[in-house]
Design an enzyme around this catalytic site. Sequence first.
Site, PDB file in Angstrom:
ATOM      1  N   ARG A  15     -11.404  27.066 -53.992  1.00 25.37           N
ATOM      2  CA  ARG A  15     -11.043  26.129 -52.930  1.00 25.37           C
ATOM      3  C   ARG A  15      -9.533  25.918 -52.932  1.00 25.37           C
ATOM      4  O   ARG A  15      -8.844  26.296 -53.875  1.00 25.37           O
ATOM      5  CB  ARG A  15     -11.760  24.784 -53.145  1.00 25.37           C
ATOM      6  CG  ARG A  15     -13.254  24.863 -52.885  1.00 25.37           C
ATOM      7  CD  ARG A  15     -13.948  23.558 -53.222  1.00 25.37           C
ATOM      8  NE  ARG A  15     -13.978  23.313 -54.652  1.00 25.37           N
ATOM      9  CZ  ARG A  15     -14.461  22.215 -55.220  1.00 25.37           C
ATOM     10  NH1 ARG A  15     -14.950  21.244 -54.477  1.00 25.37           N
ATOM     11  NH2 ARG A  15     -14.454  22.069 -56.528  1.00 25.37           N
ATOM     12  N   LYS A  75      -8.993  20.524 -57.739  1.00 25.93           N
ATOM     13  CA  LYS A  75      -9.438  20.169 -59.088  1.00 25.93           C
ATOM     14  C   LYS A  75      -8.359  19.375 -59.831  1.00 25.93           C
ATOM     15  O   LYS A  75      -7.178  19.405 -59.468  1.00 25.93           O
ATOM     16  CB  LYS A  75      -9.756  21.428 -59.887  1.00 25.93           C
ATOM     17  CG  LYS A  75     -10.922  22.228 -59.370  1.00 25.93           C
ATOM     18  CD  LYS A  75     -12.181  21.416 -59.199  1.00 25.93           C
ATOM     19  CE  LYS A  75     -12.892  21.134 -60.496  1.00 25.93           C
ATOM     20  NZ  LYS A  75     -14.185  20.427 -60.260  1.00 25.93           N
ATOM     21  N   TYR A  94      -9.058  15.582 -56.934  1.00 22.71           N
ATOM     22  CA  TYR A  94     -10.103  15.084 -57.835  1.00 22.71           C
ATOM     23  C   TYR A  94      -9.493  14.993 -59.232  1.00 22.71           C
ATOM     24  O   TYR A  94      -8.818  15.922 -59.680  1.00 22.71           O
ATOM     25  CB  TYR A  94     -11.291  16.054 -57.902  1.00 22.71           C
ATOM     26  CG  TYR A  94     -12.168  16.051 -56.667  1.00 22.71           C
ATOM     27  CD1 TYR A  94     -12.835  14.900 -56.264  1.00 22.71           C
ATOM     28  CD2 TYR A  94     -12.359  17.204 -55.922  1.00 22.71           C
ATOM     29  CE1 TYR A  94     -13.647  14.895 -55.130  1.00 22.71           C
ATOM     30  CE2 TYR A  94     -13.180  17.210 -54.796  1.00 22.71           C
ATOM     31  CZ  TYR A  94     -13.816  16.054 -54.406  1.00 22.71           C
ATOM     32  OH  TYR A  94     -14.625  16.048 -53.300  1.00 22.71           O
ATOM     33  N   HIS A  96     -11.362  12.857 -62.089  1.00 24.40           N
ATOM     34  CA  HIS A  96     -12.442  12.649 -63.079  1.00 24.40           C
ATOM     35  C   HIS A  96     -11.865  12.343 -64.456  1.00 24.40           C
ATOM     36  O   HIS A  96     -12.117  13.048 -65.435  1.00 24.40           O
ATOM     37  CB  HIS A  96     -13.360  13.886 -63.139  1.00 24.40           C
ATOM     38  CG  HIS A  96     -14.067  14.161 -61.843  1.00 24.40           C
ATOM     39  ND1 HIS A  96     -15.070  13.355 -61.364  1.00 24.40           N
ATOM     40  CD2 HIS A  96     -13.892  15.123 -60.907  1.00 24.40           C
ATOM     41  CE1 HIS A  96     -15.492  13.813 -60.197  1.00 24.40           C
ATOM     42  NE2 HIS A  96     -14.784  14.874 -59.895  1.00 24.40           N
ATOM     43  N   GLU A 118     -12.186  10.941 -55.968  1.00 26.76           N
ATOM     44  CA  GLU A 118     -13.545  10.458 -56.239  1.00 26.76           C
ATOM     45  C   GLU A 118     -13.658   8.950 -56.397  1.00 26.76           C
ATOM     46  O   GLU A 118     -14.766   8.427 -56.424  1.00 26.76           O
ATOM     47  CB  GLU A 118     -14.127  11.156 -57.482  1.00 26.76           C
ATOM     48  CG  GLU A 118     -13.564  10.716 -58.830  1.00 26.76           C
ATOM     49  CD  GLU A 118     -12.270  11.437 -59.215  1.00 26.76           C
ATOM     50  OE1 GLU A 118     -11.748  12.199 -58.391  1.00 26.76           O
ATOM     51  OE2 GLU A 118     -11.774  11.215 -60.334  1.00 26.76           O
ATOM     52  N   ILE A 269     -27.478  16.987 -62.075  1.00 25.88           N
ATOM     53  CA  ILE A 269     -27.139  17.470 -63.419  1.00 25.88           C
ATOM     54  C   ILE A 269     -25.724  17.064 -63.823  1.00 25.88           C
ATOM     55  O   ILE A 269     -25.441  16.868 -65.007  1.00 25.88           O
ATOM     56  CB  ILE A 269     -27.317  19.019 -63.514  1.00 25.88           C
ATOM     57  CG1 ILE A 269     -27.208  19.501 -64.959  1.00 25.88           C
ATOM     58  CG2 ILE A 269     -26.353  19.763 -62.606  1.00 25.88           C
ATOM     59  CD1 ILE A 269     -28.308  19.050 -65.854  1.00 25.88           C
ATOM     60  N   ASP A 270     -24.824  16.880 -62.836  1.00 26.17           N
ATOM     61  CA  ASP A 270     -23.463  16.479 -63.212  1.00 26.17           C
ATOM     62  C   ASP A 270     -23.427  15.062 -63.789  1.00 26.17           C
ATOM     63  O   ASP A 270     -22.430  14.641 -64.363  1.00 26.17           O
ATOM     64  CB  ASP A 270     -22.489  16.639 -62.030  1.00 26.17           C
ATOM     65  CG  ASP A 270     -22.859  15.779 -60.844  1.00 26.17           C
ATOM     66  OD1 ASP A 270     -23.997  15.274 -60.784  1.00 26.17           O
ATOM     67  OD2 ASP A 270     -21.994  15.581 -59.975  1.00 26.17           O
ATOM     68  N   VAL A 298     -27.128  23.990 -61.749  1.00 27.10           N
ATOM     69  CA  VAL A 298     -25.701  24.322 -61.688  1.00 27.10           C
ATOM     70  C   VAL A 298     -24.899  23.052 -61.385  1.00 27.10           C
ATOM     71  O   VAL A 298     -25.187  22.342 -60.415  1.00 27.10           O
ATOM     72  CB  VAL A 298     -25.429  25.418 -60.635  1.00 27.10           C
ATOM     73  CG1 VAL A 298     -23.939  25.662 -60.480  1.00 27.10           C
ATOM     74  CG2 VAL A 298     -26.145  26.712 -61.019  1.00 27.10           C
ATOM     75  N   ASN A 300     -21.670  22.678 -60.628  1.00 24.70           N
ATOM     76  CA  ASN A 300     -20.656  22.713 -59.557  1.00 24.70           C
ATOM     77  C   ASN A 300     -21.143  23.592 -58.413  1.00 24.70           C
ATOM     78  O   ASN A 300     -20.559  24.626 -58.107  1.00 24.70           O
ATOM     79  CB  ASN A 300     -19.301  23.205 -60.092  1.00 24.70           C
ATOM     80  CG  ASN A 300     -19.377  24.643 -60.577  1.00 24.70           C
ATOM     81  OD1 ASN A 300     -20.426  25.086 -61.025  1.00 24.70           O
ATOM     82  ND2 ASN A 300     -18.282  25.363 -60.471  1.00 24.70           N
TER      83      ASN A 300
HETATM   84  N1  LIG Z   1     -24.552  19.683 -58.933  1.00 22.68           N
HETATM   85  C1  LIG Z   1     -23.588  19.572 -58.044  1.00 22.68           C
HETATM   86  O1  LIG Z   1     -22.850  20.515 -57.762  1.00 22.68           O
HETATM   87  C2  LIG Z   1     -23.420  18.275 -57.304  1.00 22.68           C
HETATM   88  C3  LIG Z   1     -22.643  18.222 -56.143  1.00 22.68           C
HETATM   89  C4  LIG Z   1     -22.554  17.000 -55.453  1.00 22.68           C
HETATM   90  C5  LIG Z   1     -23.214  15.870 -55.955  1.00 22.68           C
HETATM   91  N2  LIG Z   1     -23.928  15.964 -57.112  1.00 22.68           N
HETATM   92  C6  LIG Z   1     -24.675  14.817 -57.685  1.00 22.68           C
HETATM   93  O2  LIG Z   1     -25.865  14.561 -56.968  1.00 22.68           O
HETATM   94  C7  LIG Z   1     -26.282  13.217 -57.253  1.00 22.68           C
HETATM   95  C8  LIG Z   1     -26.638  12.498 -55.976  1.00 22.68           C
HETATM   96  O3  LIG Z   1     -25.447  12.298 -55.212  1.00 22.68           O
HETATM   97  P1  LIG Z   1     -25.480  11.552 -53.797  1.00 22.68           P
HETATM   98  O4  LIG Z   1     -24.113  11.694 -53.225  1.00 22.68           O
HETATM   99  O5  LIG Z   1     -26.653  11.984 -53.000  1.00 22.68           O
HETATM  100  O6  LIG Z   1     -25.707  10.044 -54.228  1.00 22.68           O
HETATM  101  P2  LIG Z   1     -26.189   8.854 -53.273  1.00 22.68           P
HETATM  102  O7  LIG Z   1     -25.736   7.597 -53.910  1.00 22.68           O
HETATM  103  O8  LIG Z   1     -25.812   9.135 -51.852  1.00 22.68           O
HETATM  104  O9  LIG Z   1     -27.801   8.937 -53.342  1.00 22.68           O
HETATM  105  C9  LIG Z   1     -28.520   8.658 -54.500  1.00 22.68           C
HETATM  106  C10 LIG Z   1     -29.870   8.067 -54.089  1.00 22.68           C
HETATM  107  O10 LIG Z   1     -30.677   7.955 -55.262  1.00 22.68           O
HETATM  108  C11 LIG Z   1     -31.531   6.841 -55.035  1.00 22.68           C
HETATM  109  N3  LIG Z   1     -32.171   6.444 -56.276  1.00 22.68           N
HETATM  110  C12 LIG Z   1     -31.673   5.765 -57.344  1.00 22.68           C
HETATM  111  N4  LIG Z   1     -32.629   5.584 -58.260  1.00 22.68           N
HETATM  112  C13 LIG Z   1     -33.768   6.150 -57.764  1.00 22.68           C
HETATM  113  C14 LIG Z   1     -35.100   6.277 -58.234  1.00 22.68           C
HETATM  114  N5  LIG Z   1     -35.490   5.754 -59.405  1.00 22.68           N
HETATM  115  N6  LIG Z   1     -36.009   6.945 -57.466  1.00 22.68           N
HETATM  116  C15 LIG Z   1     -35.642   7.473 -56.290  1.00 22.68           C
HETATM  117  N7  LIG Z   1     -34.395   7.361 -55.776  1.00 22.68           N
HETATM  118  C16 LIG Z   1     -33.471   6.709 -56.512  1.00 22.68           C
HETATM  119  C17 LIG Z   1     -30.575   5.789 -54.476  1.00 22.68           C
HETATM  120  O11 LIG Z   1     -31.280   4.741 -53.823  1.00 22.68           O
HETATM  121  C18 LIG Z   1     -29.746   6.650 -53.495  1.00 22.68           C
HETATM  122  O12 LIG Z   1     -30.290   6.617 -52.184  1.00 22.68           O
HETATM  123  C19 LIG Z   1     -25.095  12.595 -58.018  1.00 22.68           C
HETATM  124  O13 LIG Z   1     -25.344  12.633 -59.393  1.00 22.68           O
HETATM  125  C20 LIG Z   1     -23.945  13.502 -57.666  1.00 22.68           C
HETATM  126  O14 LIG Z   1     -22.896  13.445 -58.619  1.00 22.68           O
HETATM  127  C21 LIG Z   1     -24.037  17.144 -57.792  1.00 22.68           C
END
Ligand SMILES: NC(=O)c1ccc[n+]([C@@H]2O[C@H](COP(=O)([O-])OP(=O)(O)OC[C@H]3O[C@@H](n4cnc5c(N)ncnc54)[C@H](O)[C@@H]3O)[C@@H](O)[C@H]2O)c1
Length: 373
Positions: A15, A75, A94, A96, A118, A269-270, A298, A300
């Site tokens: 990116r 990053k 970002y 972190h 963030e 997972i993050d 994964v 990221n």
């Molecule tokens: N792996 C990756 O590359 C990657 C990329 C982007 C985001 N993420 C991660 O994905 C996750 C979600 O991000 P987001 O932006 O959607 O967050 P968000 O806050 O928009 O949504 C999270 C949802 O989880 C719900 N929740 C909380 N506890 C719950 C439970 N017990 N049962 C059911 N639902 C529940 C909340 O009410 C909320 O609606 C975060 O950990 C974020 O860091 C990972």
Amino acid sequence: MIIGVPKEIKNHEYRVGMVPASVRELINHGHQVIVETNAGIGIGFTDEDYIQAGAEILPTAADVFAKAEMIVKVKEPQAVERAMLREDQILFTYLHLAPDLPQTEDLIKSGAICIAYETVTDTRGGLPLLAPMSEVAGRMSIQAGAQALEKSNEGRGMLLGGVPGVEPAKVVVIGGGMVGRNAAQMAVGMGADVTILDRNIDVLRSLNAQFGSQAKVIYSTVDALEKHVLEADLVIGGVLIPGAAAPKLVTEEHIKSMKPGSAIVDVAIDQGGCIATSKATTHAEPTYIVDDVVHYCVANMPGAVPRTSTFALNNATLPYIIKLANQGYKEALLSDQHFLNGLNVIKGQVTCKEVAEGFNMEYVDPRSAIENA
Ligand SMILES: NC(=O)c1ccc[n+]([C@@H]2O[C@H](COP(=O)([O-])OP(=O)(O)OC[C@H]3O[C@@H](n4cnc5c(N)ncnc54)[C@H](O)[C@@H]3O)[C@@H](O)[C@H]2O)c1
């Protein structure tokens, strides 16, 4: 203002802080943009594209850091980049910092004004500069899950949407936030049988308004979760409890009782993952098997689609970059509490409470830190 865009140097990061269209916007506002040679090459932008947009191309990152008043990146700055930061320079990227003491110490030492994407907030309690990556990961999770279900990946050998006369796959999305909503949208679009679980009633109402009868929207209890996970062909983990590790909602017992060949994509997972058997994987080796269930974890995901991710990120960051350039950091941050929340370190002082507390450092209120700067 002179705005600098270095080429990202973190491993497998393609990116870039600004696409040519963003450069053009800043030039139109009367600013100067300097870009390191080949900064956008990984996503198909040549130096010529940046020159056409009005940028000047410089041969090295050192040239960009030396000349720019504000550095715009993706990053967190790596050690060699941190060494090039200087007092009063603005860094917008970002960061972190919470798990990263060496970086925090270097940013303090630099005397720079370090604003993290963030931690910028919005009026709806969201994180507007993190949201685009959740949109990308949410949508990608269904692609990843569809592949995981293929026989060659040890999945059940199911097509998400089925075909006429054959049932579609059951997709269960845990968490209906930014990730979950985007995952559900893709799964519905592919014709899967979609269920979304969340425990926030307002989120459930809005999901229901969005999907109508195309997706089942269920209040997330232990009971409901167990029922739907055990019936699922594909589970998407998208829960978030801000600032905390993800709760392990799917247990080892659930995994043992899931259908052989079913798949899990744990996007959370993050934050440690919301599935007991999840451990972080990479794009090079994205999946592994536990109890016949394919796990994709994964950390990221947006890194796999850097072109889309860069545009999505730029769409969100551009208004903030323009504001910083037009008004200077003091006015831009002091006039907007949500933008001010992005300030993590300024001239040697830590202005992000969580970071200061985490490292036992002195916390300085960001407003007074700017006023005294
Ligand atoms: N792996 C990756 O590359 C990657 C990329 C982007 C985001 N993420 C991660 O994905 C996750 C979600 O991000 P987001 O932006 O959607 O967050 P968000 O806050 O928009 O949504 C999270 C949802 O989880 C719900 N929740 C909380 N506890 C719950 C439970 N017990 N049962 C059911 N639902 C529940 C909340 O009410 C909320 O609606 C975060 O950990 C974020 O860091 C990972």
